[in-house]
Design a protein around this motif. Structure first.
Motif, mmCIF file in Angstrom:
data_model
loop_
_atom_site.group_PDB
_atom_site.id
_atom_site.type_symbol
_atom_site.label_atom_id
_atom_site.label_comp_id
_atom_site.label_asym_id
_atom_site.label_seq_id
_atom_site.Cartn_x
_atom_site.Cartn_y
_atom_site.Cartn_z
ATOM 1 N N VAL A 1 30.075 47.356 17.304
ATOM 2 C CA VAL A 1 30.862 47.467 18.757
ATOM 3 C C VAL A 1 29.929 46.451 19.758
ATOM 4 O O VAL A 1 28.666 46.854 19.980
ATOM 5 C CB VAL A 1 31.173 48.760 19.323
ATOM 6 N N LEU A 2 30.528 45.603 20.298
ATOM 7 C CA LEU A 2 29.848 44.860 21.351
ATOM 8 C C LEU A 2 30.394 45.118 22.592
ATOM 9 O O LEU A 2 31.448 44.955 22.821
ATOM 10 C CB LEU A 2 30.141 43.066 21.173
ATOM 11 N N ILE A 3 29.525 45.582 23.289
ATOM 12 C CA ILE A 3 29.652 46.112 24.597
ATOM 13 C C ILE A 3 29.376 45.372 26.059
ATOM 14 O O ILE A 3 27.935 45.043 26.022
ATOM 15 C CB ILE A 3 29.066 47.419 25.140
ATOM 16 N N VAL B 1 34.698 45.376 17.005
ATOM 17 C CA VAL B 1 35.034 45.871 18.284
ATOM 18 C C VAL B 1 34.583 45.026 19.584
ATOM 19 O O VAL B 1 33.126 45.134 19.307
ATOM 20 C CB VAL B 1 35.261 47.377 18.406
ATOM 21 N N VAL B 2 35.241 44.703 20.127
ATOM 22 C CA VAL B 2 34.652 44.009 21.502
ATOM 23 C C VAL B 2 35.058 44.886 22.760
ATOM 24 O O VAL B 2 36.306 44.964 22.985
ATOM 25 C CB VAL B 2 34.904 42.563 21.650
ATOM 26 N N LEU B 3 34.168 45.610 23.412
ATOM 27 C CA LEU B 3 34.498 46.249 24.637
ATOM 28 C C LEU B 3 34.158 45.366 25.800
ATOM 29 O O LEU B 3 32.761 45.206 26.012
ATOM 30 C CB LEU B 3 33.637 47.674 24.734
ATOM 31 N N MET B 4 34.823 45.108 26.596
ATOM 32 C CA MET B 4 34.691 44.246 27.846
ATOM 33 C C MET B 4 35.484 44.404 29.191
ATOM 34 O O MET B 4 36.781 44.947 29.035
ATOM 35 C CB MET B 4 34.843 42.717 27.453
ATOM 36 N N ASP B 5 35.078 43.792 30.146
ATOM 37 C CA ASP B 5 35.636 43.902 31.379
ATOM 38 C C ASP B 5 36.814 43.043 31.322
ATOM 39 O O ASP B 5 36.554 41.918 30.828
ATOM 40 C CB ASP B 5 35.063 43.833 32.548
ATOM 41 N N LYS C 1 40.267 39.474 13.130
ATOM 42 C CA LYS C 1 40.357 40.902 12.828
ATOM 43 C C LYS C 1 39.601 41.825 13.899
ATOM 44 O O LYS C 1 39.482 42.891 13.527
ATOM 45 C CB LYS C 1 39.852 41.251 11.342
ATOM 46 N N THR C 2 38.865 41.019 14.956
ATOM 47 C CA THR C 2 38.242 41.654 15.833
ATOM 48 C C THR C 2 39.131 42.354 16.917
ATOM 49 O O THR C 2 40.134 41.978 17.174
ATOM 50 C CB THR C 2 37.393 40.443 16.603
ATOM 51 N N ILE C 3 38.585 43.612 17.089
ATOM 52 C CA ILE C 3 39.649 44.350 17.962
ATOM 53 C C ILE C 3 38.997 44.202 19.302
ATOM 54 O O ILE C 3 37.607 44.643 19.428
ATOM 55 C CB ILE C 3 39.659 46.070 17.462
#
Length: 259
Positions: free
Chosen positions: A7-9, A52-56, A79-81
Motif C-alpha cells: 500500500v502506497l500512502i 493499493v494507492v491511498l492518496m488525497d 490492477k492497482t486499486i
C-alpha cells in the motif's frame, strides 16, 4: 501471517504513521509512505509497484484524478486499486473520482485503523477475481421485505433516514446471497448504490449513521436479543457488516426451521 500486499500512502494524516508495525503486519500490509505530491506518487507507483494507492484528492502538481488518469494511460498498473481521501463531502467530486478509477472515496475525518480494514477488504475482494458485477439486480420477496421492516422498527432504526432503506436492501441481498457479506465494499454497497442512484461510500455512511441512531435511541432489550454479545462485551455498536450479517443469518435460520 496472511499474504501481504503493498500500500502506497500519500497522505499527511498522522494516524497512519502512528499505526504500529504490528498493526500493518496483522492486516497483511506492507506500507510505503510518499509525499502528498501527484508527480511523486506516480514515481513511487513505478518504483514500489503497489497493490493499493491511498492518496488525497488534492495534492501538489497533480491531483488524485490526474494521477489515476496518468496511470491508466500508461497501462502498466491496470490492477492497482486507488483509494481517494477528501475533506469535501461532495457527490460531484466523489463521482469524478469513481469515474476516473477510484475504488473508494473517503471523507475526512476518519480513523486510520478503520480505513486499513476497508483496504484489506478491497484487496481481498479483488484478489478473488470475481466476475460478478456490483450492479446485479436483486428481486425482492415481499414477505421478506415486511419481516425485515418489522425488525428494523423493533431495533429502532428511523424509517425517515436514508440508511434505513439502504439497510433493508442490504439485508435482503445478504439473505438471498450469503456470500455477498464477504464482499461488502466490492459488491454489496455498489449494488445498493445503483438501486438508489447514489454512491457506495454514501451508502456505507448512511448505514453507519442508521446503526448509530438505533444504538442511541433503540430499546435495550431488543438490541440485546439481536446483538447481546456486543453489548455484554462493551464492544460498542456492531459494524455495518456485523449488523447486516447478524440479521440476515437469523432470517435464514428462521426460514430453515419453518421449512
Amino acid at each position: 501471517m496472511k499474504n501481504s500486499f503493498k500500500v502506497l500512502i500519500a497522505e499527511e494524516t498522522s494516524e497512519f504513521s502512528a499505526c504500529t508495525a504490528e498493526m500493518y503486519e496483522e492486516k497483511g500490509i506492507e506500507a510505503q509512505f510518499c509525499e502528498k505530491d501527484g508527480s511523486k506518487v506516480i514515481e513511487m507507483i513505478e518504483k514500489f509497484r503497489p497493490d493499493v494507492v491511498l492518496m488525497d484528492m488534492f495534492m501538489s502538481n497533480l491531483d488524485g484524478v490526474g494521477v489515476m488518469r496518468s496511470v491508466k494511460n500508461n497501462g502498466d498498473h491496470t490492477k492497482t486499486i486507488f483509494v481517494i481521501i477528501s475533506s469535501f463531502d461532495s457527490s460531484m467530486l466523489e463521482k469524478e473520482a469513481l469515474s476516473a478509477g477510484a475504488a473508494y472515496y473517503v471523507i475526512k475525518p476518519f480513523r486510520a485503523a478503520d480505513l486499513l480494514d476497508r483496504i484489506s477488504e478491497l484487496i481481498t475482494c479483488c484478489s478473488e477475481n470475481s466476475d460478478k458485477t456490483g450492479g446485479e439486480i436483486y428481486s425482492i420477496d415481499r414477505d421478506l421485505e415486511i419481516t425485515i421492516t418489522d425488525i428494523l422498527h423493533q431495533i429502532g432504526v428511523p424509517a425517515h433516514i436514508k440508511g434505513y432503506h439502504y439497510l433493508r436492501d442490504s439485508i435482503i441481498m445478504s439473505v438471498k446471497r450469503p456470500e455477498i457479506i464477504n464482499a461488502v465494499t466490492k459488491e454489496l454497497y455498489p449494488s445498493v448504490a445503483q438501486k438508489h442512484d447514489t454512491t457506495p461510500s454514501r451508502v456505507e455512511r448512511a448505514i453507519r449513521h442508521a446503526i448509530e441512531v438505533a444504538w442511541d435511541r433503540g430499546d435495550v432489550d431488543v438490541l440485546n436479543s439481536y446483538f447481546g454479545y456486543t453489548i455484554h462485551n462493551s464492544r460498542g455498536k456492531p459494524t455495518n457488516s456485523e449488523f447486516i450479517a447478524m440479521i440476515s443469518d437469523r432470517l435464514r435460520l428462521r426460514k430453515r426451521l419453518s421449512a
